[in-house]
Design an enzyme around this catalytic site. Structure first.
Site, PDB file in Angstrom:
ATOM      1  N   HIS A   9       0.931  -1.002  -0.103  1.00 60.43           N
ATOM      2  CA  HIS A   9       0.001  -0.161   0.096  1.00 60.43           C
ATOM      3  C   HIS A   9       1.026   1.131  -0.048  1.00 60.43           C
ATOM      4  CE1 HIS A   9      -3.650   2.171   0.726  1.00 60.43           C
ATOM      5  NE2 HIS A   9      -2.819   3.218   1.332  1.00 60.43           N
ATOM      6  N   CYS A  10       0.700   2.004  -0.998  1.00 58.96           N
ATOM      7  CA  CYS A  10       1.612   3.095  -1.139  1.00 58.96           C
ATOM      8  C   CYS A  10       1.027   4.382  -0.462  1.00 58.96           C
ATOM      9  CB  CYS A  10       1.662   3.613  -2.640  1.00 58.96           C
ATOM     10  SG  CYS A  10       2.997   4.899  -2.899  1.00 58.96           S
TER      11      CYS A  10
END
Length: 260
Positions: free
Chosen positions: A125-126
């Site tokens: 997850h960025c």
């Protein structure tokens, strides 16, 4: 309302866009190569730089807003071809997600607690994208990193060209304070993006995700394989072809050439 804005990623995306265009505007307004080209009537380089920055912003929003590969239902099963390619001794039992209550979580999928969804071929997850990177947007994430790195390096060169000499350090710092601040931001982002690009190119070349690489000991289909290479590794050329050109999960999930 404020919490919903944070959850939707509005502030993150707005901050990225604002920072990008503020630095771009500074490079055009200061006495840099861009400004000198404009004054001479040579518009090719300024237009190309502007288009490259615009392209990086478009890729950013495309990856940020794209469906990363959310698992929508329990009806997805491995094909017969996939099952035949995966050795029986290394094929884990169907997994159940304890968060979104999927009864059969696909292989290489993982639940993202930020997005509250299971993501196919989950990578990470960025937080800067405020989105997961998974099966559907991983290749575009890597393309975005490449475009962003080119824009950052070019911006660094332009910012350096605008540093003006002065009689003393105090006068030099005052004359170049805005460009020095831009240089510091550009240098940090360039280093981070270069590191990320190198990591993700390597992972793509061995058909592995960040989650699988970092948490191998926790992944059900990897933890009993010791220190062997990724079971999905089909060789450099095939891995890169599957990553950038192949469509669908079968090409990246189905081939397991090495038995345990």
């Amino acid at each position: 309302m404020v919490q919903n804005m944070f959850r939707s990623g509005f502030l993150v995306r707005a901050s990225h866009t604002l920072l990008t265009w503020v630095i771009t505007l500074m490079l055009f307004l200061h006495d840099t190569d861009l400004r000198r080209c404009e004054e001479r009537g040579e518009l090719l380089l300024p237009v190309l730089f502007f288009l490259l920055v615009m392209l990086s912003v478009l890729f950013y929003f495309a990856v940020s807003l794209m469906d990363p590969g959310f698992v929508l239902c329990d009806s997805i099963k491995a094909s017969g071809e996939e099952e035949s390619l995966i050795p029986q001794s290394s094929t884990p039992r169907p997994r159940r997600c304890g968060y979104c209550l999927l009864q059969q979580q696909p292989m290489r999928a993982k639940h993202c607690q930020t997005c509250q969804r299971c993501v196919r071929r989950f990578d990470h997850h960025c937080p800067w994208m405020e989105n997961c990177v998974g099966e559907r947007n991983h290749r575009w994430f890597l393309v975005y990193l490449l475009v962003q790195l080119l824009a950052l390096l070019w911006a660094l060169h332009i910012a350096l060209s605008g540093l003006a000499p002065a009689a003393s350090w105090d006068l030099w710092l005052r004359a170049n304070c805005f460009l020095l601040a831009a240089l510091a931001v550009l240098a940090v982002f360039s280093a981070v993006v270069l590191l990320l690009l190198g990591i993700h190119l390597y992972l793509a070349s061995v058909n592995c995700t960040t989650w699988e690489f970092v948490s191998r000991h926790r992944v059900s289909y990897l933890k009993n394989r010791g220190d062997e290479r990724s079971p999905f590794d089909r060789g450099l050329l095939c891995n890169l072809w599957d990553f950038f050109c192949a469509c669908g999960p079968a090409a990246r999930e189905g081939a397991v050439p090495n038995s345990v």
